[in-house]
Design an enzyme around this catalytic site. Structure first.
Site, PDB file in Angstrom:
ATOM      1  N   ASN A   1      -5.489   5.214   0.412  1.00 50.93           N
ATOM      2  CA  ASN A   1      -4.714   5.632   1.586  1.00 50.93           C
ATOM      3  C   ASN A   1      -4.355   7.111   1.552  1.00 50.93           C
ATOM      4  OD1 ASN A   1      -4.725   3.340   3.163  1.00 50.93           O
ATOM      5  ND2 ASN A   1      -3.100   2.393   1.969  1.00 50.93           N
TER       6      ASN A   1
ATOM      7  N   SER B   1       0.831  -1.197   0.000  1.00 52.74           N
ATOM      8  CA  SER B   1       0.000   0.000   0.000  1.00 52.74           C
ATOM      9  C   SER B   1       0.865   1.246   0.000  1.00 52.74           C
ATOM     10  CB  SER B   1      -0.929  -0.004   1.213  1.00 52.74           C
ATOM     11  OG  SER B   1      -0.209  -0.322   2.371  1.00 52.74           O
TER      12      SER B   1
ATOM     13  N   HIS C   1      -3.515  -3.836  -5.134  1.00 55.11           N
ATOM     14  CA  HIS C   1      -3.773  -3.561  -3.725  1.00 55.11           C
ATOM     15  C   HIS C   1      -5.203  -3.946  -3.331  1.00 55.11           C
ATOM     16  CE1 HIS C   1      -4.151  -0.414  -0.315  1.00 55.11           C
ATOM     17  NE2 HIS C   1      -3.692  -1.540   0.154  1.00 55.11           N
TER      18      HIS C   1
ATOM     19  N   GLU D   1      -7.018  -1.723  -6.107  1.00 56.73           N
ATOM     20  CA  GLU D   1      -6.311  -0.636  -6.789  1.00 56.73           C
ATOM     21  C   GLU D   1      -5.154  -1.246  -7.585  1.00 56.73           C
ATOM     22  OE1 GLU D   1      -6.409   3.303  -4.027  1.00 56.73           O
ATOM     23  OE2 GLU D   1      -5.264   1.657  -3.194  1.00 56.73           O
TER      24      GLU D   1
HETATM   25  N1  CAA Z   1     -16.608 -14.430   2.454  1.00 55.56           N
HETATM   26  C1  CAA Z   1     -17.643 -13.702   1.982  1.00 55.56           C
HETATM   27  N2  CAA Z   1     -18.378 -12.876   2.751  1.00 55.56           N
HETATM   28  C2  CAA Z   1     -18.061 -12.801   4.055  1.00 55.56           C
HETATM   29  C3  CAA Z   1     -17.005 -13.542   4.617  1.00 55.56           C
HETATM   30  C4  CAA Z   1     -16.249 -14.393   3.753  1.00 55.56           C
HETATM   31  N3  CAA Z   1     -15.211 -15.114   4.167  1.00 55.56           N
HETATM   32  N4  CAA Z   1     -16.932 -13.254   5.932  1.00 55.56           N
HETATM   33  C5  CAA Z   1     -17.914 -12.353   6.185  1.00 55.56           C
HETATM   34  N5  CAA Z   1     -18.599 -12.080   5.052  1.00 55.56           N
HETATM   35  C6  CAA Z   1     -19.709 -11.139   4.842  1.00 55.56           C
HETATM   36  C7  CAA Z   1     -20.838 -11.403   5.813  1.00 55.56           C
HETATM   37  O1  CAA Z   1     -21.696 -12.387   5.305  1.00 55.56           O
HETATM   38  C8  CAA Z   1     -21.525 -10.042   5.863  1.00 55.56           C
HETATM   39  O2  CAA Z   1     -22.329  -9.870   4.711  1.00 55.56           O
HETATM   40  P1  CAA Z   1     -23.831  -9.312   4.817  1.00 55.56           P
HETATM   41  O3  CAA Z   1     -23.685  -7.912   5.346  1.00 55.56           O
HETATM   42  O4  CAA Z   1     -24.342  -9.369   3.421  1.00 55.56           O
HETATM   43  O5  CAA Z   1     -24.500 -10.229   5.781  1.00 55.56           O
HETATM   44  C9  CAA Z   1     -20.366  -9.070   5.721  1.00 55.56           C
HETATM   45  O6  CAA Z   1     -19.293  -9.821   5.128  1.00 55.56           O
HETATM   46  C10 CAA Z   1     -19.905  -8.525   7.048  1.00 55.56           C
HETATM   47  O7  CAA Z   1     -19.473  -9.608   7.875  1.00 55.56           O
HETATM   48  P2  CAA Z   1     -19.779  -9.712   9.424  1.00 55.56           P
HETATM   49  O8  CAA Z   1     -21.252  -9.516   9.669  1.00 55.56           O
HETATM   50  O9  CAA Z   1     -19.166 -10.966   9.932  1.00 55.56           O
HETATM   51  O10 CAA Z   1     -19.002  -8.523  10.057  1.00 55.56           O
HETATM   52  P3  CAA Z   1     -19.460  -7.031  10.252  1.00 55.56           P
HETATM   53  O11 CAA Z   1     -20.843  -6.752   9.854  1.00 55.56           O
HETATM   54  O12 CAA Z   1     -19.008  -6.700  11.622  1.00 55.56           O
HETATM   55  O13 CAA Z   1     -18.535  -6.275   9.183  1.00 55.56           O
HETATM   56  C11 CAA Z   1     -16.559  -5.531   8.146  1.00 55.56           C
HETATM   57  C12 CAA Z   1     -17.143  -6.410   9.216  1.00 55.56           C
HETATM   58  C13 CAA Z   1     -16.843  -6.121   6.761  1.00 55.56           C
HETATM   59  C14 CAA Z   1     -15.050  -5.577   8.386  1.00 55.56           C
HETATM   60  C15 CAA Z   1     -17.157  -4.090   8.234  1.00 55.56           C
HETATM   61  O14 CAA Z   1     -17.079  -3.619   9.537  1.00 55.56           O
HETATM   62  C16 CAA Z   1     -16.480  -3.132   7.319  1.00 55.56           C
HETATM   63  O15 CAA Z   1     -16.779  -3.072   6.125  1.00 55.56           O
HETATM   64  N6  CAA Z   1     -15.523  -2.346   7.888  1.00 55.56           N
HETATM   65  C17 CAA Z   1     -14.707  -1.429   7.116  1.00 55.56           C
HETATM   66  C18 CAA Z   1     -13.624  -2.215   6.444  1.00 55.56           C
HETATM   67  C19 CAA Z   1     -12.660  -1.341   5.717  1.00 55.56           C
HETATM   68  O16 CAA Z   1     -12.779  -0.136   5.634  1.00 55.56           O
HETATM   69  N7  CAA Z   1     -11.641  -1.986   5.148  1.00 55.56           N
HETATM   70  C20 CAA Z   1     -10.601  -1.299   4.449  1.00 55.56           C
HETATM   71  C21 CAA Z   1      -9.452  -1.098   5.381  1.00 55.56           C
HETATM   72  S1  CAA Z   1      -8.150  -0.212   4.583  1.00 55.56           S
HETATM   73  C22 CAA Z   1      -7.258  -1.422   3.810  1.00 55.56           C
HETATM   74  O17 CAA Z   1      -7.510  -2.579   3.879  1.00 55.56           O
HETATM   75  C23 CAA Z   1      -6.154  -0.989   2.949  1.00 55.56           C
HETATM   76  C24 CAA Z   1      -4.933  -0.439   3.543  1.00 55.56           C
HETATM   77  O18 CAA Z   1      -3.972  -0.320   2.818  1.00 55.56           O
HETATM   78  C25 CAA Z   1      -4.849   0.036   4.913  1.00 55.56           C
END
Ligand code: CAA
Length: 286
Positions: free
Chosen positions: A193, A122, A143, A155
């Site tokens: 980012n 990243s 990414h 990305e």
């Molecule tokens: N495969 C497919 N789907 C899955 C899965 C898997 N292995 N595990 C979970 N899911 C699905 C669930 O079924 C659920 O879907 P629905 O809403 O349709 O039911 C969804 O994913 C969410 O799962 P959970 O209910 O278990 O968890 P949650 O509701 O607490 O959500 C989260 C967790 C997805 C992490 C959510 O909080 C979220 O989107 N957070 C923000 C994440 C984010 O911003 N990520 C980017 C970070 S930055 C980065 O990564 C890059 C960097 O360089 C820093």
């Protein structure tokens, strides 16, 4: 090579991001071979994938009878030579420049000459990674976002040396995985980012100032902006060491104070409070 002809993918690293990428690849019917430095880490990587696929079945995202074939397409190794016959490599090792450079040097030696080497970095310039190989035209940034099975974006970052063919292959492959591609220049932070790090740093600075409580800062953004997580919980989720590392790289690249990591972030990392993965960050995790 055409994206549809990619049959085996090598993934370097099977941590938080690597294991998710392995899962996404195997779920598309593609064989995935991942690398970790020790047998213990190979097992830990596999356990992560088992837990995530079990959750996918539980939540109705994967038919139960698909799980065993998906797991059957995945193998782990401690030897880089296990990647000798793969059609594409995605490197998702620790975000440490020296480790990544050494990995790319060695990947260049063991993989076929026509193979594209992608990095999930990243923040490390793709040009730097390409320059240590004999194939900078076939090195590209790819990414993914955490958690890869859930997040729809990838990305792509071609360096000045990356060829059009490599970009087309990477785009076709990512689309085959069912993800949406955005393309950004090979400048630190790419799109996401570059935008999110100043936001996270500003939220941490508000907490440092005693401007509002952690709960109120997060509630403001989940309820007021409809974000799935508030900034402090999101920073914990990404890993505070990772947030700090990306902020430092962005700050060094652009010399812009918006990227300067706040003192409160450094102190948490100094204390080993790295967020969700270590059990404590801005919040405590069981
Ligand atoms: N495969 C497919 N789907 C899955 C899965 C898997 N292995 N595990 C979970 N899911 C699905 C669930 O079924 C659920 O879907 P629905 O809403 O349709 O039911 C969804 O994913 C969410 O799962 P959970 O209910 O278990 O968890 P949650 O509701 O607490 O959500 C989260 C967790 C997805 C992490 C959510 O909080 C979220 O989107 N957070 C923000 C994440 C984010 O911003 N990520 C980017 C970070 S930055 C980065 O990564 C890059 C960097 O360089 C820093």
């Amino acid at each position: 090579m055409d994206a549809n002809n990619v049959r085996t993918v090598g993934i370097v690293g099977c941590g938080l991001m690597g294991s998710g990428i392995v899962e996404v690849v195997a779920r598309e019917g593609i064989a995935a071979i991942y690398l970790e430095p020790t047998d213990g880490l190979v097992e830990a990587g596999h356990a992560r994938i088992e837990a995530s696929t079990a959750r996918a079945v539980e939540r109705g995202k994967m038919p139960a009878d698909e799980r065993a074939p998906v797991l059957g397409r995945i193998s782990g190794s401690t030897e880089l030579t296990a990647l000798a016959d793969v059609d594409l490599v995605i490197e998702a090792a620790t975000e440490d420049p020296e480790t990544k450079l050494e990995t790319f040097r060695r990947l260049d030696e063991v993989t076929r000459d026509d193979v594209v080497l992608a990095s999930n970095t990243s923040s490390i310039p793709i040009a730097t990674l390409g320059a240590v190989t004999g194939r900078p035209d076939r090195v590209i940034g790819m990414h993914f976002f955490n958690p890869p099975p859930v997040m729809a974006l990838v990305e792509l970052t071609p360096s000045l040396s990356t060829s059009e063919e490599t970009l087309a292959l990477a785009r076709g492959f990512v689309e085959r995985l069912g993800k949406t591609v955005v393309v950004a220049k090979d400048h630190a932070g790419f799109i996401v980012n570059r935008l999110v790090i100043p936001y996270l740093c500003a939220a941490i600075a508000l907490l440092d100032e005693g401007f509002a409580s952690r709960e109120d800062i997060d509630a403001a953004m989940t309820l007021g902006m409809h974000h799935p997580m508030g900034p402090l919980r999101l920073a914990d989720f990404i890993g505070l060491d990772t947030v700090l590392q990306i902020a430092e790289v962005l700050h060094a690249e652009f010399r812009d104070p918006r990227f300067a990591p706040p003192a409160g972030l450094r102190r948490l990392v100094d204390a080993g409070h790295l967020g969700k993965k270590s059990g404590r960050g801005f919040y405590e995790y069981g």
